[in-house]
Each structure stands twice: as structure tokens, then as C-alpha cells.
Design a protein around this motif. Structure first.
Motif, PDB file in Angstrom:
ATOM      1  N   ARG A 175       0.796  -1.228   0.000  1.00 28.79           N
ATOM      2  CA  ARG A 175       0.000   0.000   0.000  1.00 28.79           C
ATOM      3  C   ARG A 175       0.829   1.279   0.000  1.00 28.79           C
ATOM      4  O   ARG A 175       0.364   2.324  -0.426  1.00 28.79           O
ATOM      5  CB  ARG A 175      -0.913   0.014   1.245  1.00 28.79           C
ATOM      6  N   LYS A 176       2.064   1.206   0.482  1.00 29.29           N
ATOM      7  CA  LYS A 176       2.806   2.430   0.737  1.00 29.29           C
ATOM      8  C   LYS A 176       4.243   2.297   0.239  1.00 29.29           C
ATOM      9  O   LYS A 176       4.978   1.408   0.674  1.00 29.29           O
ATOM     10  CB  LYS A 176       2.786   2.725   2.250  1.00 29.29           C
ATOM     11  N   CYS A 192       2.905   2.103  -9.499  1.00 27.42           N
ATOM     12  CA  CYS A 192       1.520   2.397  -9.124  1.00 27.42           C
ATOM     13  C   CYS A 192       0.544   1.935 -10.203  1.00 27.42           C
ATOM     14  O   CYS A 192      -0.593   1.539  -9.900  1.00 27.42           O
ATOM     15  CB  CYS A 192       1.355   3.897  -8.855  1.00 27.42           C
ATOM     16  N   GLN A 199       0.257   3.805  -2.840  1.00 29.18           N
ATOM     17  CA  GLN A 199       0.479   5.238  -2.702  1.00 29.18           C
ATOM     18  C   GLN A 199       1.984   5.466  -2.644  1.00 29.18           C
ATOM     19  O   GLN A 199       2.669   4.884  -1.797  1.00 29.18           O
ATOM     20  CB  GLN A 199      -0.185   5.768  -1.423  1.00 29.18           C
ATOM     21  N   GLU A 201       5.354   8.023  -2.385  1.00 27.80           N
ATOM     22  CA  GLU A 201       5.921   9.310  -1.993  1.00 27.80           C
ATOM     23  C   GLU A 201       7.326   9.424  -2.581  1.00 27.80           C
ATOM     24  O   GLU A 201       8.157   8.538  -2.362  1.00 27.80           O
ATOM     25  CB  GLU A 201       5.995   9.425  -0.471  1.00 27.80           C
ATOM     26  N   ASP A 223      -3.705  11.014  -7.777  1.00 22.52           N
ATOM     27  CA  ASP A 223      -4.227  10.391  -6.564  1.00 22.52           C
ATOM     28  C   ASP A 223      -3.272   9.365  -5.961  1.00 22.52           C
ATOM     29  O   ASP A 223      -3.532   8.847  -4.867  1.00 22.52           O
ATOM     30  CB  ASP A 223      -5.567   9.708  -6.853  1.00 22.52           C
ATOM     31  N   GLN A 224      -2.154   9.076  -6.656  1.00 20.29           N
ATOM     32  CA  GLN A 224      -1.276   8.003  -6.165  1.00 20.29           C
ATOM     33  C   GLN A 224       0.166   8.432  -5.896  1.00 20.29           C
ATOM     34  O   GLN A 224       0.852   7.769  -5.116  1.00 20.29           O
ATOM     35  CB  GLN A 224      -1.250   6.842  -7.174  1.00 20.29           C
ATOM     36  N   VAL A 225       0.621   9.492  -6.520  1.00 24.71           N
ATOM     37  CA  VAL A 225       2.036   9.874  -6.412  1.00 24.71           C
ATOM     38  C   VAL A 225       2.144  11.310  -5.935  1.00 24.71           C
ATOM     39  O   VAL A 225       1.440  12.203  -6.445  1.00 24.71           O
ATOM     40  CB  VAL A 225       2.766   9.723  -7.767  1.00 24.71           C
ATOM     41  N   SER A 226       3.029  11.554  -4.962  1.00 24.92           N
ATOM     42  CA  SER A 226       3.212  12.908  -4.437  1.00 24.92           C
ATOM     43  C   SER A 226       4.674  13.131  -4.077  1.00 24.92           C
ATOM     44  O   SER A 226       5.449  12.177  -3.897  1.00 24.92           O
ATOM     45  CB  SER A 226       2.332  13.132  -3.203  1.00 24.92           C
TER      46      SER A 226
END
Length: 345
Positions: A175-176, A192, A199, A201, A223-226
């Protein structure tokens, strides 16, 4: 690529009749410089699949009509162009890697190499004598350098991102993801796409934001990458990540800093989580010269610029186990000298 030797030439090389040092010391650097200069000056932008005279190419690019055919002859020897008399056109290889309309072009990487790599090697004799590297690579970057660096790394990533994505295990429940120094974000973006519940980062500097955000938009990954702005060697990370990527990072660090990085990653992963290292790995190529040459060249280049080097498969596996990982898996990739090291917590 040059030097697809005939059987007779191979025999003469083996016997030492062909003076190999002349090729290694003179022609290889000169031909490489001809390639990057042709890209930098816009000469390759005038080429197409249609044969055009050297004079017309020179005039369109605003270059010297005497020198242009000499450079084009170098590109022809390298396999990027073909010629009929005094007219030149892209070869299949040139159209793929030097045409700006090609999604596989390496123009930004060649410009980066011309600006960063070549000057680094100019003072190699002094580095060899003193051991002191010439520059702090990332610390000295201007905004334009950051742009060129990020675009160049994206060029390289596109060559292997699909293979790398398939090679990374993605069990259910992931998930992360934390992508250390993920820059353009393409590896996380593809991961992703493979796992829509993930999700990601990207932990990197503010300088890469516009290029990462452009890719996030292009791949519809809002909505998935920041981006998380920070320094992965200094800042504390969150915990309970399922996956941590360290792609093209370990080669820029010394062995002690890598050990700290691996231990830090181990603490930040959930039980069963994985640290994935993607890099040049010295001993994956066996006897094949190209597979040995890429890690060797990059190891020297990285020492000059950052104090880092390339590492061997056994060395990486040992370091991962010393950091607490229960297993360490090494995977060889198609690109010569490249591989994955995967540590599982």
C-alpha cells in the motif's frame, strides 16, 4: 556503436597488430565528443530520414560548412547516420535515439554528459594522484543543471522502467511506497500502474517538483504519487512502508553511508516489506566487456563527482543482511551492467 570487427580484424587485434591503445585513447573519446557536439549545436535536429546535403544541413543549423561533413562522418562511423555521397540521413539507430520526436531519444542525457561528465574527466590525473574528487555534484547544481539532470535521468529511466517494474515483486497488500531521490518519478508511477492500491511518496529536493508534477499529470497519477521535499540522508522518514526504492543512489555514496541508508530503510519498513536497489552492479556481466565497462566507467565517474563508486552483488547482499534484512536477492537485467538488489525484512 563502433567497432563491429571483421574476423580478420579480430585476429589482428588479438595478435596486437592493430594498435588498440590508439583506438581507446583517441578515437573513442573523439567520436563521443563529435556525437555530443552534434546534439548540442543542433546539427542532429536538422537530420531526418530524407537525405540532405551536408551544406544544407550546415546552413540550416548555422554551422561551418567545412566542419559539418567531418562530424557527420563520425556519426556515420558510429551508426547514427547513413550517407550517399555528400548527403546524410538518420539511420534506424539515429532516428530512435537522436530524433526529438522519438519517445526513446537520449538527447537530454547526451547534453548532460557533455556538460557534466566530460569536464569531470578532464582533471582525472590530479584525482588519481591526490584522491580528492573535483566537485560536489548535486551541491553545485544550478536550476538549469537540475533541469538537465532530471530530464537526462528520465531519458535513461524510459529504457528500463518496464523491465524493472516487472522484476519487482508486488505481493497483495502493498500500500505504501517511499522512493528515495525519485526525481522524475517514473519508476514509482509505473509501480503504481501495476498496483492501483499503492500510494507513492517521492522524497527529493524542491528543484525537481515541476518535472515530477508534469509526469504525474501526464500519467494521471494525481491520486497516487506525491512529492515529499527533503534529504533522504538527513531527514527522518515515516515508518510502516511496504516498499522503499533506492534507485541509482547507492553508487553516489560511500560504503559507510550506504550501510546507514540500508539500516534506516530496514527500520522504516513493515515486516515483510522490501528495499529495492536498482543500480550498476560490478560483477553481473561475467566475461562480456560491455557489462564490465559500464560499471567500471560509472564507478570512476561517480568517485570524481560524488565520492561514490559502483558495488558488487555479493557486497550489496552482505550489506543488506548486516542491516537486518532476512534475505537479499540479486536480479540481472537486460541493460549491460544493471541489476536489482532486493532486501526483504
Amino acid at each position: 556503436m563502433i567497432y563491429q570487427f571483421s574476423p580478420i580484424e579480430k585476429m589482428l587485434l588479438k595478435k596486437g597488430i592493430i594498435p588498440q591503445p590508439l583506438f581507446d585513447s583517441d578515437s573513442n573519446p573523439a567520436l563521443g565528443r563529435a556525437l555530443t557536439a552534434a546534439v548540442k549545436t543542433g546539427l542532429t535536429d536538422q537530420l531526418s530520414a530524407t537525405y540532405t546535403s551536408a551544406g544544407d544541413l550546415a546552413r540550416k543549423a548555422g554551422l561551418n560548412e567545412t566542419v559539418v561533413p567531418l562530424v557527420l562522418d563520425c556519426l556515420e562511423a558510429l551508426g547514427y547516420v547513413k550517407n550517399k555521397g555528400d548527403a546524410y540521413a538518420f539511420s534506424k539507430t539515429g532516428k530512435k535515439f537522436l530524433n526529438r520526436d522519438s519517445p526513446a531519444n537520449l538527447i537530454n542525457y547526451l547534453l548532460f554528459s557533455e556538460k557534466i561528465h566530460y569536464p569531470s574527466f578532464a582533471g582525472l590525473d590530479e584525482v588519481l594522484q591526490s584522491g580528492r574528487r573535483q566537485r560536489n555534484n548535486l551541491g553545485d547544481f544550478s536550476p538549469d543543471d537540475w533541469k538537465l539532470f532530471t530530464l537526462a535521468m528520465a531519458d535513461i529511466a524510459r529504457m528500463s522502467v518496464e523491465e524493472v517494474t516487472k522484476a519487482i515483486p508486488a505481493p497483495e497488500g502493498k500500500r505504501k511506497l517511499l522512493d528515495l531521490g525519485g526525481s522524475h518519478g517514473l519508476y514509482s508511477i509505473y509501480q503504481c500502474r501495476k498496483n492501483p492500491a499503492l500510494q507513492a511518496e517521492i522524497l527529493d529536493m524542491e528543484s525537481i517538483r515541476p518535472f515530477l508534477e508534469q509526469n504525474i499529470r501526464d500519467y494521471n497519477m494525481l491520486d497516487q504519487v506525491s512529492l515529499v521535499v527533503g534529504d533522504f540522508m538527513v531527514d527522518q522518514w515515516e515508518i510502516d512502508y511496504d516498499m522503499i526504492f533506492a534507485f541509482n543512489i547507492v553508487h553516489g555514496l560511500n560504503a559507510g553511508d550506504n550501510q546507514k541508508l540500508f539500516s534506516k530503510a530496514h527500520r522504516s519498513l513493515k515486516k515483510g516489506g522490501i528495499l529495492v536497489i536498482f543500480d550498476q552492479i560490478k560483477d553481473l556481466g561475467g566475461k562480456f566487456p560491455l557489462s564490465r565497462a559500464i560499471p567500471a566507467y560509472m564507478g570512476l565517474n561517480l568517485y570524481i563527482q560524488t565520492g561514490g563508486r559502483t558495488y558488487g552483488a555479493r557486497e550489496l547482499a552482505t550489506s543488506l543482511k548486516q542491516a537486518g534484512f532476512s534475505s537479499a536477492q540479486i536480479k540481472k537485467l537486460r541493460l549491460p551492467g544493471m541489476g536489482l538488489a532486493i532486501g526483504k525484512k
